[in-house]
Design a protein around this motif. Structure first.
Motif, PDB file in Angstrom:
ATOM      1  N   GLU A 150     -50.179  36.408 -16.588  1.00 56.42           N
ATOM      2  CA  GLU A 150     -50.537  37.128 -15.655  1.00 56.42           C
ATOM      3  C   GLU A 150     -50.124  38.683 -15.597  1.00 56.42           C
ATOM      4  O   GLU A 150     -50.844  39.340 -14.688  1.00 56.42           O
ATOM      5  CB  GLU A 150     -49.692  36.529 -14.147  1.00 56.42           C
ATOM      6  CG  GLU A 150     -50.072  35.071 -14.114  1.00 56.42           C
ATOM      7  CD  GLU A 150     -49.307  34.216 -12.894  1.00 56.42           C
ATOM      8  OE1 GLU A 150     -48.368  35.217 -12.234  1.00 56.42           O
ATOM      9  OE2 GLU A 150     -49.548  33.315 -12.504  1.00 56.42           O
ATOM     10  N   ASP A 151     -49.004  38.832 -16.200  1.00 56.89           N
ATOM     11  CA  ASP A 151     -48.833  40.511 -16.419  1.00 56.89           C
ATOM     12  C   ASP A 151     -49.172  41.328 -17.645  1.00 56.89           C
ATOM     13  O   ASP A 151     -49.306  42.620 -17.510  1.00 56.89           O
ATOM     14  CB  ASP A 151     -47.232  40.493 -16.430  1.00 56.89           C
ATOM     15  CG  ASP A 151     -46.730  39.614 -15.149  1.00 56.89           C
ATOM     16  OD1 ASP A 151     -47.357  39.904 -14.099  1.00 56.89           O
ATOM     17  OD2 ASP A 151     -45.929  38.817 -15.261  1.00 56.89           O
ATOM     18  N   GLU A 152     -49.553  40.298 -18.636  1.00 56.18           N
ATOM     19  CA  GLU A 152     -50.004  41.295 -19.639  1.00 56.18           C
ATOM     20  C   GLU A 152     -51.290  40.864 -20.451  1.00 56.18           C
ATOM     21  O   GLU A 152     -51.574  39.688 -20.420  1.00 56.18           O
ATOM     22  CB  GLU A 152     -48.968  40.952 -21.002  1.00 56.18           C
ATOM     23  CG  GLU A 152     -47.547  41.718 -20.753  1.00 56.18           C
ATOM     24  CD  GLU A 152     -46.473  41.463 -21.756  1.00 56.18           C
ATOM     25  OE1 GLU A 152     -46.403  42.198 -22.861  1.00 56.18           O
ATOM     26  OE2 GLU A 152     -46.022  40.344 -21.907  1.00 56.18           O
TER      27      GLU A 152
END
Length: 275
Positions: free
Chosen positions: A129-131
């Motif tokens: 979700e973040d990378e």
């Protein structure tokens, strides 16, 4: 004190590279000189040592033709100025596709002559979700394993070349055959590095009964990417001899022919292979 001819002094350089090519080359030059001044005979730079761009496409803008260009010329100078074997992490070379590069490791001898080349074969893809990382969008995959040999004080030393994500593919190391040391420049992400980096490096050393010398990016970069660091020298029994957790600097150590013979004689696993 005279050097032991059955040993080779090595250094692994760790950097926190920036979007400035010139700045990174200056840092590399300074650390290579420091390693050479500490009697290293061979030094390794990390993957992407010359540029950690603000965008993935930045490396395409500085790509060079093989055998020509300011990055390659400067690397040859560094090797010659310091009379050292230099494994130059990875630099972007021209690929067939104009919007991509080859992620290439070059090896220079102490006269500044290029003696080996390896184009990274396995391209990293990872998403949470973040990378998100997708090297295939800007990098073309190499097709041939890379290795080289040098002779120092009439002793021959054999090395395998691989880069970062290659570490997860043990069949590549089997294909390279028996070597004294696998050299692995990398820019492992913090997320994957904290869980897998040391385990994978030690596994490659143990299963191939050789040294593993890794050179890493290690810190928070201006593009907000955080790399894991932990440049390491690991011996053929899987013991970590030296490591640098984070930040700029280098580690030193020695490769020993006697240690290689000891491990391979007491546990001749390489001779016991069936496949």
């Amino acid at each position: 004190m005279p050097r032991n001819s059955s040993e080779l002094s090595i250094a692994s350089i760790q950097m926190v590279s920036t979007p400035s090519l010139n700045e990174n080359l200056e840092v590399a030059a300074r650390l290579i000189k420091a390693a050479a001044d500490s009697e290293a005979q061979l030094a390794v730079l990390p993957e992407y040592f010359c540029l950690m761009g603000l965008k993935d496409t930045d490396k395409v803008k500085i790509r060079e033709a093989a055998g020509s260009g300011p990055i390659q010329e400067r690397l040859a100078e560094m090797a010659k100025e310091n009379s050292i074997y230099l494994v130059a992490g990875s630099i972007p070379l021209e690929a067939k596709e104009s919007n991509k590069v080859l992620n290439t490791s070059l090896v220079f001898d102490p006269t500044g002559k290029q003696i080996a080349r390896y184009d990274k074969m396995h391209l990293f893809g990872f998403q949470t979700e973040d990378e998100r990382y997708e090297e295939s969008e800007t990098i073309a995959a190499g097709s041939q394993p890379g290795k080289f040999a040098i002779s120092v004080n009439e002793v021959d030393w054999y090395f395998g070349l691989s880069i970062c994500y290659d570490l997860r593919f043990p069949e590549l190391y089997r294909a390279l055959g028996q070597v004294d040391c696998h050299i692995i420049p990398a820019a492992f992400t913090y997320t994957t590095g904290k869980d897998h980096w040391e385990i994978l490096l030690r596994a490659r050393a143990i299963e191939n009964q050789c040294y593993v010398l890794s050179s890493a990016q290690g810190g928070l970069h201006l593009n907000q990417r955080r790399t894991w660091g932990e440049s390491m020298l690991i011996d053929p029994w899987g013991d970590v001899l030296s490591n640098l957790p984070e930040g700029e600097g280098f580690i030193q150590g020695k490769l020993s022919k006697n240690k290689l013979k000891e491990v391979r004689s007491k546990l001749p696993a390489l001779k016991h292979r069936k496949l």
